[in-house]
Design an enzyme around this catalytic site. Structure first.
Site, PDB file in Angstrom:
ATOM      1  N   HIS A  26      97.134  54.329-147.145  1.00  0.00           N
ATOM      2  CA  HIS A  26      98.143  53.411-147.474  1.00  0.00           C
ATOM      3  C   HIS A  26      99.154  54.179-146.445  1.00  0.00           C
ATOM      4  O   HIS A  26      99.620  52.623-146.314  1.00  0.00           O
ATOM      5  CB  HIS A  26      98.448  53.934-149.109  1.00  0.00           C
ATOM      6  N   ASP A 118     104.689  49.073-152.238  1.00  0.00           N
ATOM      7  CA  ASP A 118     103.332  49.525-152.226  1.00  0.00           C
ATOM      8  C   ASP A 118     102.517  48.975-153.653  1.00  0.00           C
ATOM      9  O   ASP A 118     103.742  49.793-154.631  1.00  0.00           O
ATOM     10  CB  ASP A 118     103.041  50.956-152.057  1.00  0.00           C
ATOM     11  N   THR A 140      96.666  47.250-150.175  1.00  0.00           N
ATOM     12  CA  THR A 140      96.149  48.514-149.006  1.00  0.00           C
ATOM     13  C   THR A 140      94.238  48.175-149.256  1.00  0.00           C
ATOM     14  O   THR A 140      93.830  48.357-148.298  1.00  0.00           O
ATOM     15  CB  THR A 140      97.251  49.352-149.042  1.00  0.00           C
ATOM     16  N   GLN A 338      89.528  59.164-135.553  1.00  0.00           N
ATOM     17  CA  GLN A 338      88.398  58.088-135.911  1.00  0.00           C
ATOM     18  C   GLN A 338      88.227  56.583-134.380  1.00  0.00           C
ATOM     19  O   GLN A 338      87.517  56.546-134.634  1.00  0.00           O
ATOM     20  CB  GLN A 338      88.762  57.805-137.124  1.00  0.00           C
ATOM     21  N   TRP A 356      89.054  51.513-147.733  1.00  0.00           N
ATOM     22  CA  TRP A 356      88.569  50.372-147.021  1.00  0.00           C
ATOM     23  C   TRP A 356      89.446  49.827-145.480  1.00  0.00           C
ATOM     24  O   TRP A 356      88.861  49.438-144.328  1.00  0.00           O
ATOM     25  CB  TRP A 356      90.267  49.278-147.416  1.00  0.00           C
ATOM     26  N   GLU A 361      88.191  49.396-139.575  1.00  0.00           N
ATOM     27  CA  GLU A 361      87.942  49.490-138.327  1.00  0.00           C
ATOM     28  C   GLU A 361      86.358  49.545-137.538  1.00  0.00           C
ATOM     29  O   GLU A 361      86.841  48.659-136.231  1.00  0.00           O
ATOM     30  CB  GLU A 361      88.343  51.803-138.180  1.00  0.00           C
ATOM     31  N   ASP A 377      87.296  51.490-154.738  1.00  0.00           N
ATOM     32  CA  ASP A 377      87.232  50.166-154.777  1.00  0.00           C
ATOM     33  C   ASP A 377      85.630  50.611-153.220  1.00  0.00           C
ATOM     34  O   ASP A 377      84.802  49.457-153.187  1.00  0.00           O
ATOM     35  CB  ASP A 377      87.952  49.889-153.655  1.00  0.00           C
ATOM     36  N   GLN A 378      84.748  51.736-153.098  1.00  0.00           N
ATOM     37  CA  GLN A 378      83.961  51.924-152.178  1.00  0.00           C
ATOM     38  C   GLN A 378      82.409  50.800-152.492  1.00  0.00           C
ATOM     39  O   GLN A 378      82.013  50.554-151.503  1.00  0.00           O
ATOM     40  CB  GLN A 378      83.427  53.415-151.634  1.00  0.00           C
TER      41      GLN A 378
HETATM   42  N1  UDP Z   1      90.265  59.309-140.032  1.00  0.00           N
HETATM   43  C1  UDP Z   1      90.700  59.604-138.949  1.00  0.00           C
HETATM   44  N2  UDP Z   1      89.454  60.810-138.890  1.00  0.00           N
HETATM   45  C2  UDP Z   1      88.752  61.193-139.931  1.00  0.00           C
HETATM   46  C3  UDP Z   1      88.579  60.879-141.169  1.00  0.00           C
HETATM   47  C4  UDP Z   1      89.101  59.831-141.130  1.00  0.00           C
HETATM   48  O1  UDP Z   1      91.528  59.446-138.044  1.00  0.00           O
HETATM   49  O2  UDP Z   1      87.710  62.988-138.971  1.00  0.00           O
HETATM   50  C5  UDP Z   1      90.813  58.227-140.421  1.00  0.00           C
HETATM   51  C6  UDP Z   1      90.464  57.066-141.261  1.00  0.00           C
HETATM   52  O3  UDP Z   1      90.018  56.523-139.397  1.00  0.00           O
HETATM   53  C7  UDP Z   1      90.841  56.267-141.744  1.00  0.00           C
HETATM   54  C8  UDP Z   1      92.000  56.939-142.795  1.00  0.00           C
HETATM   55  O4  UDP Z   1      91.561  58.421-142.069  1.00  0.00           O
HETATM   56  O5  UDP Z   1      92.216  55.435-141.260  1.00  0.00           O
HETATM   57  C9  UDP Z   1      90.585  56.835-144.260  1.00  0.00           C
HETATM   58  O6  UDP Z   1      91.282  56.030-144.531  1.00  0.00           O
HETATM   59  P1  UDP Z   1      90.089  55.305-145.570  1.00  0.00           P
HETATM   60  O7  UDP Z   1      90.937  53.762-146.602  1.00  0.00           O
HETATM   61  O8  UDP Z   1      88.586  54.666-144.837  1.00  0.00           O
HETATM   62  O9  UDP Z   1      89.342  56.715-146.519  1.00  0.00           O
HETATM   63  P2  UDP Z   1      89.984  57.285-147.535  1.00  0.00           P
HETATM   64  O10 UDP Z   1      90.976  58.434-146.230  1.00  0.00           O
HETATM   65  O11 UDP Z   1      91.319  56.355-148.252  1.00  0.00           O
HETATM   66  O12 UDP Z   1      89.016  57.241-148.547  1.00  0.00           O
END
Ligand code: UDP
Length: 463
Positions: A26, A118, A140, A338, A356, A361, A377-378
């Site tokens: 978020h 939010d 988000t 990432q 998301w 990305e 939401d996945q």
């Molecule tokens: N991410 C990162 N490095 C990693 C794994 C994830 O920077 O090794 C970042 C990714 O680019 C994204 C965020 O962590 O921006 C993960 O958000 P997402 O909504 O995909 O998943 P959540 O962590 O909320 O389940």
């Protein structure tokens, strides 16, 4: 005063406060949106919680950081007895600390005119409106997922869901397993569905609903939502360097949660184009040991180079000797940059949990996906990845919900080199162009942000 200084002063006439929910997925998009506002001359203050401000390294550039208390300054949200308890504590304490923050800024200058909040924190709207601020709810998650929660909130989608397939306006028919897990199995995380549906409890009073998506991506459902609320798709909120390249220095999210492994970029530099499988399940999801093991042997079986993010808390689930046995093919890291990884030419596909942010990305960077959703939401994002946007495959799960090694191997091979992989790559390239277009001058999200800024500037003159 020269022209430059005039512009600078004018920029500070409109002040926006941004209040995120304090989790990575978020914070990133809300901070990126804030950067878009400052690049258009607005003054922005980000209000993370004290705990977030202490535990994360936030490089917000021109955005001011002014934390508030959520009642868990030392503890952090993860250590509160339950998510409901945390949400309740944040509501009680946050209502006061947000009011104090608004008062403080109002006292020092008259320019604070809008709160971007939010909707996980719906009480923020009530607080801000007491001070006469305009309010924008910033969603988000995808528009489709938001719409599903709304259908639950207004009783259009009854819980528990008893039908095997669901038809909702402006979206494809969804199997129960393709609904957000908190709708199909609310008992799996008690209390969270209430948080998600309460986002809509007072939404009829907002001035804007901002959604991290773009019109083309979720065309029908965005138009459907816009009939109910003043909705604007303003995404994808990737750093400008990956999209329009209009904001100098905006090359990363600016929030560091975990130690990143710099070696992985050097490792990728030695690999050929499209030869590496990248695997990550984001910042929260936990795999059961059996899933980790099946994934590991599936990866070994398909024999591609791989870069796998296994967070420290997940490491002991890796099969014995897996690291040693695959060291000439794979690199396992605790966390990586990432965006840089996905943008690297060596990446051929991304095995993802379909968070998301990760989904947006990959779409924005044209990376084909193997979608292995876990919860929240996945499952819905994964459905769209495969069937609506055509940018990936969803491996089948067994009766225990596990993706087996053979299925893993098959899907990765198919995406990397198979017949369907060719279509998927074509679609991925198409969405990459569309995402760039949406955020570039004249594009739909860019226009929506411009319109938001122009309206705020006009309103600010009334204060
Ligand atoms: N991410 C990162 N490095 C990693 C794994 C994830 O920077 O090794 C970042 C990714 O680019 C994204 C965020 O962590 O921006 C993960 O958000 P997402 O909504 O995909 O998943 P959540 O962590 O909320 O389940």
């Amino acid at each position: 005063m020269d022209k430059k200084d005039e512009g600078y002063n004018k920029a500070h006439e409109v002040h926006v406060l941004v209040l995120p929910y304090p989790i990575h997925g978020h914070l990133n998009p809300m901070l990126q949106f804030a950067k878009r506002l400052t690049s258009r001359g607005l003054k922005v203050t980000l209000a993370p919680t004290h705990y977030t401000a202490k535990s994360l390294h936030i490089d917000a550039g021109p955005i001011a950081i002014d934390p508030i208390s959520d009642g868990c300054d030392e503890l952090g949200y993860r250590n509160v007895e339950s998510p409901q308890a945390y949400i309740e504590r944040f509501r009680i304490v946050g209502s006061q600390t947000l009011a104090q923050l608004i008062e403080k800024h109002r006292h020092s200058s008259n320019s604070l005119c809008c709160l971007v909040y939010d909707p996980f924190l719906p009480w923020a709207l009530d607080v801000a409106q007491r001070f006469g601020l305009r309010c924008a709810a910033f969603f988000t998650q995808s528009c489709c997922v938001d719409a599903i929660y709304y259908h639950v909130q207004c009783g259009q989608l009854a819980i528990p869901v008893t039908a095997s397939s669901i038809e909702l306006p402006a979206m494809p028919a969804l199997q129960v397993s393709e609904l957000p897990s908190l709708v199909s199995k609310p008992e799996s995380r008690p209390g969270i569905l209430e948080l998600l549906v309460s986002q809509f409890s007072n939404l009829d009073r907002v001035d804007w609903v901002l959604i991290n998506t773009f019109d083309k991506l979720e065309d029908e459902v965005v138009r459907w939502m816009a009939k109910i609320w003043p909705c604007k798709a303003i995404g994808p909120t990737l750093p400008s360097a990956y999209l329009d390249q209009k904001i100098e220095g905006d090359t990363n999210y600016g929030i560091t949660l975990h130690d990143q492994n710099a070696d992985c970029m050097n490792w990728l530099n030695t690999r050929e184009t499209g030869s590496v499988v990248y695997i990550s399940f984001g910042s929260i999801a936990e795999l059961v040991p059996e899933q980790m093991e099946e994934l590991a042997w599936g990866l070994k079986g398909c024999n591609y180079y791989f870069l796998w993010v296994v967070r420290a808390s997940e490491e002991d689930k890796l099969p014995n000797k897996f690291k040693e046995e695959t060291q000439d093919k794979g690199l396992i890291v605790k966390w990586c940059p990432q965006l840089e990884v996905l943008a690297h030419h060596a990446i051929g596909c991304f095995v993802t949990h379909c968070g998301w942010n990760s989904t947006l990305e990959a779409l924005s960077l044209g990376v084909p996906l193997v979608a292995v959703p876990k919860w929240t939401d996945q499952p819905t994002n994964a459905k769209y990845v495969e069937e609506v946007w055509g940018v990936g495959l969803r491996p089948r799960v067994d009766e225990k919900g596990i993706v087996g090694r053979i299925e893993t191997e098959h899907c990765i091979r198919e995406v990397m080199e198979g017949e369907r992989g060719r279509d998927i790559k074509r679609n991925a390239c198409k969405w990459k162009m569309s995402a760039k277009e949406a955020m570039s001058p004249g594009g739909s999200s860019c226009n929506n942000i411009e319109e938001f800024v122009t309206t705020l500037s006009t309103l600010a003159k009334e204060y």
